[in-house]
Design an enzyme around this catalytic site. Sequence first.
Site, PDB file in Angstrom:
ATOM      1  N   HIS A 128       0.716   4.334  -2.603  1.00 46.49           N
ATOM      2  CA  HIS A 128       0.441   5.713  -2.201  1.00 46.49           C
ATOM      3  C   HIS A 128       1.589   6.658  -2.540  1.00 46.49           C
ATOM      4  CE1 HIS A 128      -3.358   5.648   0.476  1.00 46.49           C
ATOM      5  NE2 HIS A 128      -3.478   4.859  -0.574  1.00 46.49           N
ATOM      6  N   TRP A 170     -12.621 -10.099   8.336  1.00 47.53           N
ATOM      7  CA  TRP A 170     -12.312 -10.719   9.624  1.00 47.53           C
ATOM      8  C   TRP A 170     -11.698 -12.079   9.342  1.00 47.53           C
ATOM      9  CZ3 TRP A 170     -16.333  -8.184   7.845  1.00 47.53           C
ATOM     10  CH2 TRP A 170     -16.617  -6.945   8.460  1.00 47.53           C
ATOM     11  N   ARG A 182       0.827  -1.209   0.000  1.00 47.87           N
ATOM     12  CA  ARG A 182       0.000   0.000   0.000  1.00 47.87           C
ATOM     13  C   ARG A 182       0.864   1.262   0.000  1.00 47.87           C
ATOM     14  NH1 ARG A 182      -4.146   3.148   3.707  1.00 47.87           N
ATOM     15  NH2 ARG A 182      -5.525   3.832   2.020  1.00 47.87           N
ATOM     16  N   HIS A 240      -6.304  -5.608  -3.515  1.00 46.74           N
ATOM     17  CA  HIS A 240      -7.142  -5.726  -2.316  1.00 46.74           C
ATOM     18  C   HIS A 240      -7.411  -7.165  -1.928  1.00 46.74           C
ATOM     19  CE1 HIS A 240      -8.675  -1.306  -2.450  1.00 46.74           C
ATOM     20  NE2 HIS A 240      -7.440  -1.431  -2.009  1.00 46.74           N
TER      21      HIS A 240
HETATM   22  C1  HEM Z   1     -10.087   3.147  -6.056  1.00 45.23           C
HETATM   23  C2  HEM Z   1      -8.822   2.933  -5.641  1.00 45.23           C
HETATM   24  C3  HEM Z   1      -8.497   2.572  -4.218  1.00 45.23           C
HETATM   25  C4  HEM Z   1      -9.116   2.952  -3.056  1.00 45.23           C
HETATM   26  C5  HEM Z   1     -10.306   3.891  -2.862  1.00 45.23           C
HETATM   27  C6  HEM Z   1      -8.389   2.283  -1.965  1.00 45.23           C
HETATM   28  C7  HEM Z   1      -8.706   2.418  -0.613  1.00 45.23           C
HETATM   29  C8  HEM Z   1      -8.164   1.649   0.403  1.00 45.23           C
HETATM   30  C9  HEM Z   1      -8.558   1.737   1.785  1.00 45.23           C
HETATM   31  C10 HEM Z   1      -9.579   2.713   2.365  1.00 45.23           C
HETATM   32  C11 HEM Z   1      -7.834   0.788   2.466  1.00 45.23           C
HETATM   33  C12 HEM Z   1      -7.877   0.491   3.978  1.00 45.23           C
HETATM   34  C13 HEM Z   1      -6.733   1.195   4.692  1.00 45.23           C
HETATM   35  C14 HEM Z   1      -6.790   0.858   6.176  1.00 45.23           C
HETATM   36  O1  HEM Z   1      -7.910   0.982   6.748  1.00 45.23           O
HETATM   37  O2  HEM Z   1      -5.735   0.481   6.766  1.00 45.23           O
HETATM   38  C15 HEM Z   1      -6.990   0.113   1.505  1.00 45.23           C
HETATM   39  C16 HEM Z   1      -6.111  -0.899   1.826  1.00 45.23           C
HETATM   40  C17 HEM Z   1      -5.197  -1.441   0.921  1.00 45.23           C
HETATM   41  N1  HEM Z   1      -4.980  -1.004  -0.383  1.00 45.23           N
HETATM   42 FE1  HEM Z   1      -6.220   0.181  -1.443  1.00 45.23          FE
HETATM   43  N2  HEM Z   1      -7.368   1.522  -2.470  1.00 45.23           N
HETATM   44  C18 HEM Z   1      -7.379   1.678  -3.835  1.00 45.23           C
HETATM   45  C19 HEM Z   1      -6.470   1.127  -4.737  1.00 45.23           C
HETATM   46  C20 HEM Z   1      -5.375   0.360  -4.373  1.00 45.23           C
HETATM   47  C21 HEM Z   1      -4.279   0.008  -5.271  1.00 45.23           C
HETATM   48  C22 HEM Z   1      -4.167   0.462  -6.736  1.00 45.23           C
HETATM   49  C23 HEM Z   1      -3.404  -0.763  -4.542  1.00 45.23           C
HETATM   50  C24 HEM Z   1      -2.092  -1.398  -4.947  1.00 45.23           C
HETATM   51  C25 HEM Z   1      -1.710  -1.641  -6.200  1.00 45.23           C
HETATM   52  C26 HEM Z   1      -3.962  -0.888  -3.200  1.00 45.23           C
HETATM   53  C27 HEM Z   1      -3.398  -1.626  -2.174  1.00 45.23           C
HETATM   54  C28 HEM Z   1      -3.949  -1.757  -0.902  1.00 45.23           C
HETATM   55  C29 HEM Z   1      -3.499  -2.733   0.099  1.00 45.23           C
HETATM   56  C30 HEM Z   1      -2.377  -3.769  -0.099  1.00 45.23           C
HETATM   57  C31 HEM Z   1      -4.277  -2.531   1.244  1.00 45.23           C
HETATM   58  C32 HEM Z   1      -4.199  -3.294   2.577  1.00 45.23           C
HETATM   59  C33 HEM Z   1      -3.298  -2.531   3.520  1.00 45.23           C
HETATM   60  C34 HEM Z   1      -3.182  -3.187   4.900  1.00 45.23           C
HETATM   61  O3  HEM Z   1      -3.556  -4.382   5.047  1.00 45.23           O
HETATM   62  O4  HEM Z   1      -2.670  -2.501   5.829  1.00 45.23           O
HETATM   63  N3  HEM Z   1      -5.154  -0.187  -3.128  1.00 45.23           N
HETATM   64  N4  HEM Z   1      -7.214   0.659   0.258  1.00 45.23           N
HETATM   65  C1  LIG Z   2      -9.872 -10.173   0.624  1.00 43.54           C
HETATM   66  C2  LIG Z   2     -10.805  -9.087   0.221  1.00 43.54           C
HETATM   67  O1  LIG Z   2     -11.327  -8.985  -0.873  1.00 43.54           O
HETATM   68  C3  LIG Z   2     -11.120  -8.061   1.297  1.00 43.54           C
HETATM   69  N1  LIG Z   2     -10.991  -6.691   0.825  1.00 43.54           N
HETATM   70  C4  LIG Z   2     -11.871  -6.045   0.054  1.00 43.54           C
HETATM   71  N2  LIG Z   2     -11.466  -4.779  -0.132  1.00 43.54           N
HETATM   72  C5  LIG Z   2     -10.295  -4.595   0.528  1.00 43.54           C
HETATM   73  C6  LIG Z   2      -9.455  -3.480   0.630  1.00 43.54           C
HETATM   74  C7  LIG Z   2      -8.284  -3.618   1.364  1.00 43.54           C
HETATM   75  C8  LIG Z   2      -7.963  -4.829   1.977  1.00 43.54           C
HETATM   76  C9  LIG Z   2      -8.804  -5.952   1.877  1.00 43.54           C
HETATM   77  C10 LIG Z   2      -9.963  -5.816   1.143  1.00 43.54           C
END
Ligand code: HEM
Ligand SMILES: CC(=O)Cn1cnc2ccccc21
Length: 290
Positions: free
Chosen positions: A49, A188, A45, A172
């Site tokens: 970012h 969960w 992530r 995700h």
């Molecule tokens: C519409 C686009 C996206 C939105 C609105 C979005 C939003 C979010 C949000 C709100 C979280 C939860 C953060 C938290 O509560 O700790 C999250 C987690 C995450 N996002 Fe996204 N995201 C987007 C695209 C992406 C992309 C393009 C990637 C990587 C290529 C990505 C990778 C991740 C990962 C790996 C997590 C899990 C982080 C953790 O477990 O601490 N996301 N995202």
């Molecule tokens: C495994 C799954 O699809 C749950 N999930 C669905 N949206 C997500 C965004 C960030 C991290 C986990 C997320």
Amino acid sequence: ALRVAEVEKGKTPEDFQQVYNAIAKKIIDDDEYDNYIGYGPVLVRLSWHSAGTFDKNDNSGGSYGGTYRFPKETNDPSNKGLQNAKAFLEPIYEQFPWISHGDLYTLGGVTALQEMQGPKVPWRPGRVDLPESATPENGRLPDAENGADYVRNFFKRFGFTDQEVVALIGAHALGKTHMANSGYEGPWGAATNTFSNEFFVNLLNEQWKKEKTEAGNSQYNSPSGFMMMPTDFALKEDNTYLKYVKKYAENQDVFFEDFKNAYKKLLENGIEFPEGTPTIVFKTLDEQEQ
Ligand code: HEM
Ligand SMILES: CC(=O)Cn1cnc2ccccc21
């Protein structure tokens, strides 16, 4: 302004493999993080970012300058929770003080992805730290409380196609959302630290119920404990996105290939890599065992 890559003086692909190995070993050592999910997902992530502030209209933001290291960007509400990844990388930077922050943040994501059984992502060094004045303003990262039109419009700033957008959001499959960070919670138990196409499989196969979180956000929850944010769910509501969701749910190899290409494009967006810049495909720790 044009960002031209300059490889760190005298450093070779082997030097960057040493940084990869140090990050990979620290991911194994610090395995208790986030209820034993580990640092892999949050490192991916952070890499997204650091690159996700890019704006192709004026070539501002993006991974090149490593400006995430400055408080204005570290404290962007969209970056809440990433302080854990920043702290994880601090001792790596102390061990290899020659590396630029832009290279470190992107390399952290590539290392984490490959060590979580994800695809091999070819990576190029040479991002050069920019001064604090180059830090983009807050608010350039996406807001999850939106639908397909928002998602499509948001990624226009990067020059991504619909297919690249769907592939990227497949990240995700990793990790989880945290109420204190984003106002979403879950999944969960089912949170994973192994890269796969399960995000797409879940999106298509689970029964979803739209509910409000305690932060007032909407999220979709399934009886087996999975969750989706509105921007995740939008990928199955939009007919063009849905085509790719199905393709990736049906074929993990195709998903891995498309994700690799889109992720590389994300991490390199806006950077000109001169002739002779090495392209490095890192060996995983397992591949170096023997
Ligand atoms: C519409 C686009 C996206 C939105 C609105 C979005 C939003 C979010 C949000 C709100 C979280 C939860 C953060 C938290 O509560 O700790 C999250 C987690 C995450 N996002 Fe996204 N995201 C987007 C695209 C992406 C992309 C393009 C990637 C990587 C290529 C990505 C990778 C991740 C990962 C790996 C997590 C899990 C982080 C953790 O477990 O601490 N996301 N995202
Ligand atoms: C495994 C799954 O699809 C749950 N999930 C669905 N949206 C997500 C965004 C960030 C991290 C986990 C997320």
